[in-house]
Scaffold this active site. Structure first.
Site, PDB file in Angstrom:
ATOM      1  N   LYS A  54       0.825  -1.216   0.000  1.00 31.26           N
ATOM      2  CA  LYS A  54       0.000   0.000   0.000  1.00 31.26           C
ATOM      3  C   LYS A  54       0.853   1.259   0.000  1.00 31.26           C
ATOM      4  O   LYS A  54       0.489   2.262  -0.613  1.00 31.26           O
ATOM      5  CB  LYS A  54      -0.959   0.019   1.202  1.00 31.26           C
ATOM      6  CG  LYS A  54      -2.154  -0.879   1.013  1.00 31.26           C
ATOM      7  CD  LYS A  54      -3.270  -0.545   1.992  1.00 31.26           C
ATOM      8  CE  LYS A  54      -4.454  -1.484   1.790  1.00 31.26           C
ATOM      9  NZ  LYS A  54      -5.396  -1.475   2.919  1.00 31.26           N
ATOM     10  N   LYS A  63      -8.298 -13.163  -9.494  1.00 31.84           N
ATOM     11  CA  LYS A  63      -9.449 -13.160  -8.602  1.00 31.84           C
ATOM     12  C   LYS A  63     -10.361 -11.987  -8.921  1.00 31.84           C
ATOM     13  O   LYS A  63      -9.893 -10.927  -9.314  1.00 31.84           O
ATOM     14  CB  LYS A  63      -8.977 -13.019  -7.147  1.00 31.84           C
ATOM     15  CG  LYS A  63      -9.015 -14.308  -6.361  1.00 31.84           C
ATOM     16  CD  LYS A  63      -8.408 -14.133  -4.984  1.00 31.84           C
ATOM     17  CE  LYS A  63      -9.329 -13.386  -4.019  1.00 31.84           C
ATOM     18  NZ  LYS A  63      -8.812 -13.388  -2.632  1.00 31.84           N
ATOM     19  N   LYS A 111     -12.863  -5.711  -6.670  1.00 31.50           N
ATOM     20  CA  LYS A 111     -13.620  -4.473  -6.859  1.00 31.50           C
ATOM     21  C   LYS A 111     -12.734  -3.348  -7.385  1.00 31.50           C
ATOM     22  O   LYS A 111     -13.226  -2.333  -7.852  1.00 31.50           O
ATOM     23  CB  LYS A 111     -14.276  -4.048  -5.549  1.00 31.50           C
ATOM     24  CG  LYS A 111     -13.280  -3.732  -4.450  1.00 31.50           C
ATOM     25  CD  LYS A 111     -13.951  -3.593  -3.110  1.00 31.50           C
ATOM     26  CE  LYS A 111     -12.894  -3.471  -2.017  1.00 31.50           C
ATOM     27  NZ  LYS A 111     -13.414  -3.684  -0.678  1.00 31.50           N
TER      28      LYS A 111
END
Ligand code: TRP
Length: 335
Positions: A118, A200, A203
């Site tokens: 991140k 996978k 979103k």
């Protein structure tokens, strides 16, 4: 939640209110929660404090928090039994996180792959919260003397550090925390992207790659029409060589409850048109009650707020027990 003599094992799960819940979350983890509710005392938390580690638009965060709470309930979980609540409504989470920070080493946190990932993706905002994210997650889990935490591969390391912190505190002060175990679901459908079926469903990928559980039927139809298949023209379950077709089969199986093998036999010798059609209709049918219940809840904010308030109080009462015990043991002066 039951009292001490009839204690059932405690299961804790948190989902960030960042973005939309899709079939991958729903057909996998969320469907499983319904089964788990029968055997565990469950807490399902909307982890809004964790969501602050990246920049949000306040109105979006507020709306998504509400939506996720409503989705938990709409999915059929019972908010009188399971505790469905928002993290920020229970101040003990932030309190315990502070204490745990003092028992967690910089070196350990620096090794977290999610932090490294991140912080490399958000170089302009490598904040301290992103760094101490795992201690807040540890607080979520440890506050409730949790036995099991359902975790996907990406959260395994965070559960490991939670266990390390719990064991460290226990070694210093005697039994304060129950040391949680990962819960690996026996059978969860692994749902892949519709446009890149080797990955996978996520979103954060392009819109056509996932089906959000709140997508309208015509949107779902469009997305399945565009779903990637192959040119082998044979309905077979072979994720290696036919990832797109296999993914459709997995989705159809998960939403219809029919085994993959049966489906393959039924569609032997037929084209992909029928597979897509059946999958589309099964998904729409499966999501219908969820969407209806969700719409009903969103129109009844009074009820929804009541549920969240009541559940935050139930959570807080449990959390306080752990926090008091800890404060006493570590030498914080008690009144
Ligand atoms: N970190 C988890 C995720 O991003 C969310 C989370 C926060 C969580 N607290 C938790 C998951 C406690 C399980 C238990 O997916």
């Amino acid at each position: 939640m039951s009292d001490n003599n009839t204690r059932r094992p405690v299961l804790y799960s948190g989902i960030q209110p960042s973005g939309r819940i899709h079939l991958g979350n729903y057909a996998g983890p969320m469907q499983n929660f319904l089964l788990l509710e029968k055997d565990y005392d469950c807490l399902f938390c909307v982890v809004d404090l964790h969501a602050l580690t990246i920049r949000n638009t306040p109105a979006d965060l507020r709306r998504q928090t509400m939506e996720l709470a409503a989705l938990y309930i709409a999915s059929g979980l019972d908010p009188k039994q399971s505790i469905i609540y928002c993290q920020s409504h229970v101040p003990e989470h932030a309190e315990l996180a502070w204490v745990l920070n003092c028992y967690t080493y910089m070196g350990e946190l620096s090794r977290m792959t999610q932090f490294k990932d991140k912080s490399s993706r958000h170089k302009d905002n490598i904040n301290a919260g992103l760094f101490t994210y795992p201690t807040l997650m540890a607080a979520d889990i440890l506050l409730y003397q949790t036995d099991v935490v359902p975790v996907g591969a990406d959260q395994k390391q965070h559960l490991e550090i939670t266990r390390d912190i719990a064991e460290r505190v226990n070694a210093l002060y005697g039994d304060v925390f129950r040391v949680p175990e990962p819960y690996i679901p026996k059978t969860t459908a692994k749902i892949m992207s519709l446009t890149e079926p080797e990955r996978k469903m996520s979103k954060s990928d392009e819109e056509d790659s996932f089906v959000a559980v709140l997508d309208a039927p015509d949107v779902i139809r469009r997305k399945f029409k565009r779903a990637v298949t192959d040119s082998l023209a044979e309905v077979r379950y072979d994720p290696e060589n036919q990832p797109g077709v296999s993914n459709l089969l997995a989705i159809l199986s998960a939403t219809s409850g029919t085994g993959i093998e049966t489906l393959v036999n039924e569609m032997a010798g037929q084209g992909y048109g029928i597979l897509k059609e059946r999958t589309t209709e099964a998904v729409i049918e499966r999501l219908k009650p969820l969407q209806a219940e969700y719409a009903r809840l969103m129109k009844d904010k009074v009820y929804l707020n009541e549920v969240l308030k009541d559940n935050a109080q139930r959570a807080s009462a449990l959390a306080q027990r752990t926090l008091r015990k800890l404060y006493k043991k570590i030498g914080l002066y008690q009144l």
